[in-house]
Every structure is written in structure tokens, then in C-alpha cells.
Design a protein around this motif. Sequence first.
Motif, PDB file in Angstrom:
ATOM      1  N   MET A 255      35.259  37.111  37.163  1.00  0.00           N
ATOM      2  CA  MET A 255      34.350  35.957  37.188  1.00  0.00           C
ATOM      3  C   MET A 255      32.947  36.346  36.713  1.00  0.00           C
ATOM      4  N   VAL A 256      32.909  37.129  35.675  1.00  0.00           N
ATOM      5  CA  VAL A 256      31.620  37.550  35.123  1.00  0.00           C
ATOM      6  C   VAL A 256      31.297  36.663  33.926  1.00  0.00           C
ATOM      7  N   ASN A 257      30.109  36.086  33.944  1.00  0.00           N
ATOM      8  CA  ASN A 257      29.733  35.183  32.858  1.00  0.00           C
ATOM      9  C   ASN A 257      29.231  35.943  31.651  1.00  0.00           C
ATOM     10  N   LEU A 258      30.154  36.371  30.832  1.00  0.00           N
ATOM     11  CA  LEU A 258      29.787  37.024  29.573  1.00  0.00           C
ATOM     12  C   LEU A 258      30.763  36.512  28.532  1.00  0.00           C
ATOM     13  N   SER A 406      47.448  43.441  44.458  1.00  0.00           N
ATOM     14  CA  SER A 406      48.704  43.704  45.153  1.00  0.00           C
ATOM     15  C   SER A 406      48.447  44.225  46.571  1.00  0.00           C
ATOM     16  N   ARG A 407      47.392  45.005  46.741  1.00  0.00           N
ATOM     17  CA  ARG A 407      47.069  45.445  48.108  1.00  0.00           C
ATOM     18  C   ARG A 407      46.628  44.276  48.985  1.00  0.00           C
ATOM     19  N   ALA A 408      45.872  43.350  48.383  1.00  0.00           N
ATOM     20  CA  ALA A 408      45.442  42.191  49.159  1.00  0.00           C
ATOM     21  C   ALA A 408      46.646  41.324  49.522  1.00  0.00           C
ATOM     22  N   LEU A 409      47.623  41.282  48.626  1.00  0.00           N
ATOM     23  CA  LEU A 409      48.826  40.492  48.907  1.00  0.00           C
ATOM     24  C   LEU A 409      49.537  41.044  50.140  1.00  0.00           C
ATOM     25  N   ALA A 410      49.582  42.362  50.231  1.00  0.00           N
ATOM     26  CA  ALA A 410      50.222  42.967  51.401  1.00  0.00           C
ATOM     27  C   ALA A 410      49.483  42.561  52.680  1.00  0.00           C
ATOM     28  N   VAL A 411      48.150  42.571  52.613  1.00  0.00           N
ATOM     29  CA  VAL A 411      47.361  42.193  53.794  1.00  0.00           C
ATOM     30  C   VAL A 411      47.616  40.732  54.154  1.00  0.00           C
ATOM     31  N   LYS A 424      50.041  32.529  48.786  1.00  0.00           N
ATOM     32  CA  LYS A 424      49.730  33.916  49.117  1.00  0.00           C
ATOM     33  C   LYS A 424      49.137  34.633  47.918  1.00  0.00           C
ATOM     34  N   GLN A 425      49.747  34.411  46.769  1.00  0.00           N
ATOM     35  CA  GLN A 425      49.292  35.067  45.546  1.00  0.00           C
ATOM     36  C   GLN A 425      47.843  34.689  45.218  1.00  0.00           C
ATOM     37  N   GLU A 426      47.556  33.408  45.380  1.00  0.00           N
ATOM     38  CA  GLU A 426      46.213  32.935  45.055  1.00  0.00           C
ATOM     39  C   GLU A 426      45.183  33.504  46.042  1.00  0.00           C
ATOM     40  N   ILE A 427      45.532  33.510  47.315  1.00  0.00           N
ATOM     41  CA  ILE A 427      44.620  34.088  48.308  1.00  0.00           C
ATOM     42  C   ILE A 427      44.416  35.570  48.001  1.00  0.00           C
ATOM     43  N   ALA A 428      45.509  36.246  47.641  1.00  0.00           N
ATOM     44  CA  ALA A 428      45.424  37.680  47.353  1.00  0.00           C
ATOM     45  C   ALA A 428      44.502  37.938  46.161  1.00  0.00           C
ATOM     46  N   ARG A 429      44.565  37.068  45.182  1.00  0.00           N
ATOM     47  CA  ARG A 429      43.699  37.244  44.014  1.00  0.00           C
ATOM     48  C   ARG A 429      42.228  37.146  44.434  1.00  0.00           C
ATOM     49  N   VAL A 430      41.923  36.073  45.163  1.00  0.00           N
ATOM     50  CA  VAL A 430      40.525  35.847  45.555  1.00  0.00           C
ATOM     51  C   VAL A 430      40.026  36.966  46.476  1.00  0.00           C
ATOM     52  N   VAL A 431      40.873  37.360  47.406  1.00  0.00           N
ATOM     53  CA  VAL A 431      40.465  38.397  48.357  1.00  0.00           C
ATOM     54  C   VAL A 431      40.389  39.769  47.677  1.00  0.00           C
ATOM     55  N   GLY A 432      41.374  40.071  46.868  1.00  0.00           N
ATOM     56  CA  GLY A 432      41.432  41.394  46.221  1.00  0.00           C
ATOM     57  C   GLY A 432      40.257  41.615  45.286  1.00  0.00           C
ATOM     58  N   ILE A 433      40.032  40.665  44.397  1.00  0.00           N
ATOM     59  CA  ILE A 433      38.927  40.815  43.440  1.00  0.00           C
ATOM     60  C   ILE A 433      37.594  40.783  44.204  1.00  0.00           C
ATOM     61  N   GLY A 434      37.520  39.880  45.166  1.00  0.00           N
ATOM     62  CA  GLY A 434      36.295  39.778  45.964  1.00  0.00           C
ATOM     63  C   GLY A 434      35.993  41.089  46.672  1.00  0.00           C
ATOM     64  N   ALA A 435      37.047  41.743  47.169  1.00  0.00           N
ATOM     65  CA  ALA A 435      36.862  42.988  47.922  1.00  0.00           C
ATOM     66  C   ALA A 435      36.261  44.071  47.036  1.00  0.00           C
ATOM     67  N   VAL A 436      36.793  44.186  45.822  1.00  0.00           N
ATOM     68  CA  VAL A 436      36.290  45.211  44.897  1.00  0.00           C
ATOM     69  C   VAL A 436      34.817  44.947  44.585  1.00  0.00           C
ATOM     70  N   LYS A 437      34.493  43.692  44.319  1.00  0.00           N
ATOM     71  CA  LYS A 437      33.111  43.376  43.948  1.00  0.00           C
ATOM     72  C   LYS A 437      32.165  43.567  45.130  1.00  0.00           C
ATOM     73  N   TYR A 438      32.589  43.049  46.275  1.00  0.00           N
ATOM     74  CA  TYR A 438      31.714  43.090  47.447  1.00  0.00           C
ATOM     75  C   TYR A 438      31.436  44.536  47.866  1.00  0.00           C
ATOM     76  N   GLY A 577      29.293  36.083  42.652  1.00  0.00           N
ATOM     77  CA  GLY A 577      30.464  35.896  41.799  1.00  0.00           C
ATOM     78  C   GLY A 577      31.755  36.088  42.568  1.00  0.00           C
ATOM     79  N   ILE A 578      31.730  35.714  43.853  1.00  0.00           N
ATOM     80  CA  ILE A 578      32.921  35.872  44.694  1.00  0.00           C
ATOM     81  C   ILE A 578      33.371  34.501  45.186  1.00  0.00           C
ATOM     82  N   GLU A 579      34.674  34.258  45.048  1.00  0.00           N
ATOM     83  CA  GLU A 579      35.209  32.948  45.436  1.00  0.00           C
ATOM     84  C   GLU A 579      35.500  32.884  46.935  1.00  0.00           C
ATOM     85  N   THR A 580      35.618  31.651  47.405  1.00  0.00           N
ATOM     86  CA  THR A 580      36.001  31.462  48.805  1.00  0.00           C
ATOM     87  C   THR A 580      37.320  30.685  48.832  1.00  0.00           C
TER      88      THR A 580
END
Length: 584
Positions: A255-258, A406-411, A424-438, A577-580
Amino acid sequence: MQALIEELESRVSEVMSELAGERVSAMVKLSQNIKFGDYQVNGVMSLAKKLGMNPRQLADKIVVKCDLSDMCEPAEIAGPGFINLRLRSDWLTKQLQKAIYDTERLGVDIVPVSGRTVVDFSGPNLAKEMHVGHLRSTIIGDVLSRVLEFLCGDSDKVVRQNHVGDWGLQFGMLVAYIRETEPDSFADPSVLRVWDLEQFYKNAKKRFDENEEFKQFCYKCTVMLHEKDAATMAVWRAVLGESRRHCKVIYDRLMVNLNESNEKGESTYCDDLPDVIADLAKAGMITESDGAQCVFMPGYNTAEGEPLPLIVQKSDGAFLYATTDLAAVRYRVSKLGASRVIYVTDSRQKLHFQMVFDCASKAGWTGQARLEHVPFGSVLGEDNKPFKTRSGESVKLSALLDEAESRALAVVSQKNPELDAKTKQEIARVVGIGAVKYADLSNNLISDYVFSWDKMLAMEGNTAPYMQYAYARVQSIFRKALTEGKTITAGAAISLQEPAELALAKILVRYAETLSAVSRELRPHILTGYLFELAGEFSTFYNACPVLKAQEPVCSSRLALCRLTADTLKHGLSMLGIETIEQM
Ligand code: ARG
């Protein structure tokens, strides 16, 4: 809402300056302990010393002269001469009321800026795929751009520049390799398929290192590129196209605006480089040293104490990274109208930017613009060494983000096994990417940090999942309210009776000053720290103060506090740049 602390600072400073007969700063800080109020004026003692006065008497004088009664309770003087300020609860209520139905700005005032702010970030080398080394610049730069854009309320005033590496020897190498191994593609670049850019680059590099003849050929192809030989340029363009497709996927996932309009790579400036040298020479700034064109400036020395030059042209005529950066400064100031240029790169480039800024300023190219380097530390593996794959290679961002999801999906699957696969997949995407950025953004910029999946995906602590969960939890109150037929009514009166309500209100009104601090200090962790604190205050409030079970009008007032908390969390995360998600 104006940045609250800035408002207090400017009002108290004005009175103190009057007493001093010159500009002095009140040095208003957030109080460490609410026992002593919300904000503290720390500048009295040093002013007292200057004026040869008793600090407590001076504090008295300031308090009498400075009317803050619209915002604060009567000020208290403490210790050797601190002034403690406590916000009035009716003032707080008014601020919250303003913020609460302003879903777009949450009551945060626009702070107009005169010139443009250029943010130079990401800047990957387009000969290879993006790897973990590009993560920090990419996401930190994006956050700074978002915050600056939001505060000035004018997206035209913030210009993102992606200073990609697209003009160096690496491209000569790739072109040479294609000429040798894929003559058909060289003849017609439209048939070129870089099936694996990374492998392609590795093969070329290997051959470059092993074969002297090929090496010379690479140099020749680089010269041909710089001379804009048509066939060479065509292949070069095809490689760049492929590389951009890779980057775009990464930018979208992060979610980087470039986009392409932000790309102003090294090649953009290739025609300006001779002018840069000529102008430096005209200004008498060039010294020839061992055949190279150099700029010597006071204050720069090698470890041996020899003067350290900024080399702008090598003896073979080639220009350097610094030359391009000098050309970029000129372009940004004169063409883009920049009044502030922010460079987000790792701290190893600190000296480079110091010298470039100094040189550009001496050459008269910076005008009124402020050039700022935002240096950051490295991402380390759990062994405290630079983060690498097990086989010792740099970690590709695409693989890193796959693993995050994939790790977020497990959680998620463990926490909520009953959800359907797609959710689940969608939540995992938002949480996983968010986790790396945060995890990246919440670190103090300048320190290195250890990349730890377990830590960043933890539901407790200052992590993305915790923040996202905090948001979802507030949202669940509204879902519950709805089933009980309760909605928050526009203009519901807020009243702050309980200490936990007051504490929550006080942190909510600090959102504007938090963003303002991020834009001034260029440190995203100020915002993550604030959000973490906000989530904590909300928890305390929610444990102490029943919401739906409360009688009216308290119920509506508390629902309004919940609303503003949820909106602030969501907005703050969006600045990162993190989704909820509504439900976790
Ligand atoms: N391409 C550079 C690198 O990979 C980063 C560019 C930073 N920006 C600049 N204007 N030099 O290190």
C-alpha cells in the motif's frame, strides 16, 4: 484542532518573550506524571537566570500575564519554577465535539505550507528485484509523505520522488548478457522475457566476475547506453519495464503510493551532468585530483586526516552517484519549487548526503530550501547479523510478504477457526502486511532492529495485530449497540466525569500534535507510540466505564468517545499505510 502543545507553546512563549525583550521558548512539554498536570512549561529557569531573577517569582509573573483560562485550569507553579498546566474539561469536550463528526480530518487543522516538500524514498536499483534492504526506505518515506500531505491538506504540495538506480554499470552488464545469450531478444526487445530478473542478474554478474573479456564488453555496453545507442536503449527499456512490473506488485501489496509518475531515476538527470560540472567549475569549486574532478570542502577528512573530496567526475569521464544527486537537487528546487527536500535512506549514506547538501548549497542551488536526510538503521536477523536467507542471500520482498501472510493465516486460523477460507485469507493479508510495516515503523529510526515474526505477529504489545484488534474491538461495541437499537446521535453531548474518561479525552486531543511532531521530526514511531498509548487508555476506560449498560445521557457520551477512538485508530493506521478490519 490545532496542535495543542504548539498552541500552548506559542501563547506562553509570547508572554515570556515580552518579559525577556527577545524571542525565547517556553519549552512546553507533556507532563511525565498527570499528578502535575497535563503540560509543563520548562523554560522559566533559564530565562530567570538570564534576567537575574528568582525563577518562582518570574513564573508568577508569567502566570499572571498569560491568560490561558479558555483552555486551562489556573496554572500551578511547582519546584524551582515549573509551570504546570491542566486542560479544562469543558475545553476538552468542545474539542472532541468538533472532531467527532469530522470524519475526514478528525478536527485536525490544515497547516498551510508555502513551497513544496519533496520526499525522496524507495529508490531501488532496477537491475534486481526488491529485497529487504528496500523495505525501510519504501515504507518510512511513504508514511512521511502521507502525514505531510494530510497536514497541509494539498496533495500537490508533496511530491514523491523515486530516485531509482537505472543508469549504472549493472545495466551495461544486463545488456551485454542479453546480447550474448539472447541475440533474438537483442534484435527485437519485444520478445525479451526476463523470466526471473534476479537469476538473470546473478548470471550476468557471475559472468562479469569470471570473464575478463565479458567484463570489458559490459563496460562498453554501459558507455553505449550513456551514448544513447538505439539498440542498447531498447533493451535497457525492456529490462526496466520488467523491473517496474516487479516493483509495482510490491508497492501495491505494501500500500505504498508510488507509481511511474513518481519515478525520477538516475537516468532522468543524465543530460544535466555536464552542466553540473561546468557550473561547479565556474563557481571555482572544482579541483582536479589524480585526473578526477573533485570538490573539496572544509570539515571533510579521511580517517588519515587527509582532505576528503566529493568526486563528481572520474578520470575516465564517468559521472558518479553524487553528480546525479547534485543534478537532482537543482531540479527539485528550481523546477519542482521545493522548499523542503527529505531523503530517506539508510544511515550509511549519511556522509554522502552531508557532502551533497553542502556542495549544492555552496554552489547556490538550494535557495531557501531545507535539505534533510532521514537516516535509518538496518534490518537484522535473529542472529543480530544483517537479515539474510538461510543460504546467505538477500531476502526478496516478494518472498518476505508471502511469508508474512502465511504466518498471519496460521495465527488467524488458530484464533478464529470458524471463519470461511476467503475471510481468513483477507484478514491474514491485512494483518501480515500490517505486522511487517508496523514492526519497522515502531522502531526508533536510527537503531537497527531484529526482524522477528513472533514479535511482530503477537496479539499483545506494540504490534499491528494488537492495534488492529483494538480497532475491531471498538467496532464490535457499535455492532452490539445496533442490535440493542442504540446509535450515536449527531451532536450527542460529551461529558467527562470519570478519570478514565478524562484520560481518554486528553489523549484523543493530542492526535493533531502527534502528527505535527512526526512531520517536524520525521520519525514515524512517534505516531505508533501515540496509537499504542491511545489503545491502552481506551482499554482502561472500557474496563472502568460501562458503555452500553450506562444510563442516558452517559451512554451516548461514552459511545461518542468510542467513536472518536475508533476513528483515530483507523486514521492513524491509515497514515502508516496500514489497513484495519472490522472483525478479527
Ligand atoms: N538507489 C539508491 C540506493 O539503492 C537510493 C537512492 C536514494 N536517493 C538519492 N537521491 N540518492 O542506495
